[in-house]
Design an enzyme around this catalytic site. Structure first.
Site, mmCIF file in Angstrom:
data_model
loop_
_atom_site.group_PDB
_atom_site.id
_atom_site.type_symbol
_atom_site.label_atom_id
_atom_site.label_comp_id
_atom_site.label_asym_id
_atom_site.label_seq_id
_atom_site.Cartn_x
_atom_site.Cartn_y
_atom_site.Cartn_z
ATOM 1 C CG ASP A 96 -0.310 -0.423 2.520
ATOM 2 O OD1 ASP A 96 0.933 -0.457 2.582
ATOM 3 O OD2 ASP A 96 -1.036 -0.704 3.482
ATOM 4 C CG HIS A 112 -5.622 -2.309 9.177
ATOM 5 N ND1 HIS A 112 -5.679 -0.964 9.434
ATOM 6 C CD2 HIS A 112 -4.329 -2.664 9.426
ATOM 7 C CE1 HIS A 112 -4.496 -0.529 9.796
ATOM 8 N NE2 HIS A 112 -3.653 -1.540 9.809
ATOM 9 C CG ASN A 116 -8.493 -1.436 12.376
ATOM 10 O OD1 ASN A 116 -7.626 -2.144 11.853
ATOM 11 N ND2 ASN A 116 -8.881 -0.295 11.840
ATOM 12 C CD GLU A 171 -8.404 0.986 8.052
ATOM 13 O OE1 GLU A 171 -8.309 0.069 8.888
ATOM 14 O OE2 GLU A 171 -7.781 2.056 8.178
HETATM 15 P P1 PGA Z 1 2.497 -1.528 12.866
HETATM 16 O O1 PGA Z 1 1.357 -1.453 11.740
HETATM 17 O O2 PGA Z 1 3.411 -2.646 12.456
HETATM 18 O O3 PGA Z 1 3.165 -0.201 12.815
HETATM 19 O O4 PGA Z 1 1.790 -1.808 14.156
HETATM 20 C C1 PGA Z 1 0.769 -2.623 11.282
HETATM 21 C C2 PGA Z 1 -0.414 -2.294 10.401
HETATM 22 O O5 PGA Z 1 -1.143 -1.326 10.703
HETATM 23 O O6 PGA Z 1 -0.638 -3.020 9.425
#
Ligand code: PGA
Length: 255
Positions: free
Chosen positions: A67, A138, A136, A143
């Protein structure tokens, strides 16, 4: 699904790197899906070390990132282009022409997303997709509520994700509202998944992903349907799991 719970972040990063290095040694022209975020940083560090000290060779590898924020130029220090360049690309011997990230500055998002999907197919699909997971649930920027069959497209980021990202921007208004992301279906087409999660903040998300009901409201839960999914967590992120799990993929005996 193979779930591996390691003692701490360093050990989880080393374990994940071991898996990537194994696949790369077996297939030098590996098509590798990459993720950003704080969790895979240790994995990238270890891959860089393996490249520098043990000659792990990325010269024939093709990469596709999950992404990118819409509206951030590759030079913006919060863009995922910049993150990948500084934390991984400039330290290994990847060939530039084989490196792909969604273009957050594209003038034609739909055409770009279609091209990205076609480009992945041109290379024969993703062999191994590295994934993080949001609190959450995702995966990439899919999302809660994302269609489980979705393809690469533009997504609106949730308030929760924008709040989690706000720490990286000086002003809240600067936090991007949209991203281009591989879809859940795109991710599920990868031949193998490697999801990494660290810290107690991820315990509920990991519980949902590995043992919860499969639901678009917890997009990571779809990995339960994947034939070759590996989840590597530290103790805290794996603390709410009820199944019994291994501590190393090398100890797994397949029938
Ligand atoms: P993080 O993000 O490794 O910084 O916790 C993971 C994500 O949101 O996919």
């Amino acid at each position: 699904m193979l779930v591996i719970i390691k003692e701490d972040y360093d050990k989880l990063s080393a374990e994940a790197a071991k898996i990537v290095a194994d696949r790369l040694r077996k297939k030098p022209n590996l098509v590798l899906g990459l993720a950003t975020g704080s969790t895979p940083l240790g994995l990238y560090k270890e891959l860089i070390r393996l490249h520098q000290n043990e000659g792990l060779d990325f010269s024939k590898v093709t990469t596709f990132n999950l992404d990118e924020y819409v509206g951030l130029a590759p030079t913006h220090d919060q863009s995922y282009h910049y993150f990948m360049k500084t934390n991984f690309f400039e330290h290994v011997n990847l060939a530039k022409r084989f490196v792909h990230l969604p273009d957050g500055m594209t003038k034609d998002v739909n055409a770009f997303c279609q091209w990205y999907e076609e480009r992945i197919s041109e290379f024969g699909g993703i062999d191994l997709q590295i994934l993080g997971i949001g609190q959450n649930g995702h995966i990439a920027f899919n999302e809660p509520g994302s269609s489980l069959g979705s393809r690469t497209r533009i997504k609106t980021l949730t308030k929760n994700t924008r709040q989690a990202n706000a720490r990286f921007f000086e002003q809240n208004e600067e936090v991007p509202k949209y991203a281009i992301t591989m879809g859940v279906g795109t991710i599920m087409d990868a031949k193998e998944l490697l999801l990494v999660a660290n810290g107690e903040g991820k315990a509920d998300a990991i519980k949902g992903a590995c043992e919860g009901p499969i639901s678009a409201m917890a997009p990571a839960s779809i990995i339960q349907m994947h034939r070759n999914a590996i989840v590597v967590t530290d103790k805290s992120a794996g603390a709410k799991l009820q199944g019994s799990y291994v501590d190393s993929w090398e100890n797994v005996v397949f029938d």
